[in-house]
Design a protein around this motif. Structure first.
Motif: not given
Length: 61
Positions: A3, A6-7, A10-11, A16
């Motif tokens: 998590t 992933d966050r 995303q930012r 990734p």
């Protein structure tokens, strides 16, 4: 941990693809119930990480 990675992706803080080896190693710890061997770490880098880095490099060129 997944998590968190992933966050961060995303930012836009991490790539990734670059976090994949970390995720694989973290997955290996509870599954195998042992610290990954040097051979396994080399395999992760050679078969997963380096091809992804080269793919990213090719896309940016």
């Amino acid at each position: 941990m997944r998590t968190v990675l992933d966050r961060a992706a995303q930012r836009g803080e991490i790539d990734p693809a670059a976090s994949l080896p970390v995720v694989v190693v973290l997955h290996e710890l509870p599954v195998a119930r042992r610290t990954p061997s040097d051979a396994l770490l080399e395999e992760i880098v050679d078969l997963l990480f380096l091809p992804l880095v080269m793919l990213q490099k090719d896309r940016r060129a």
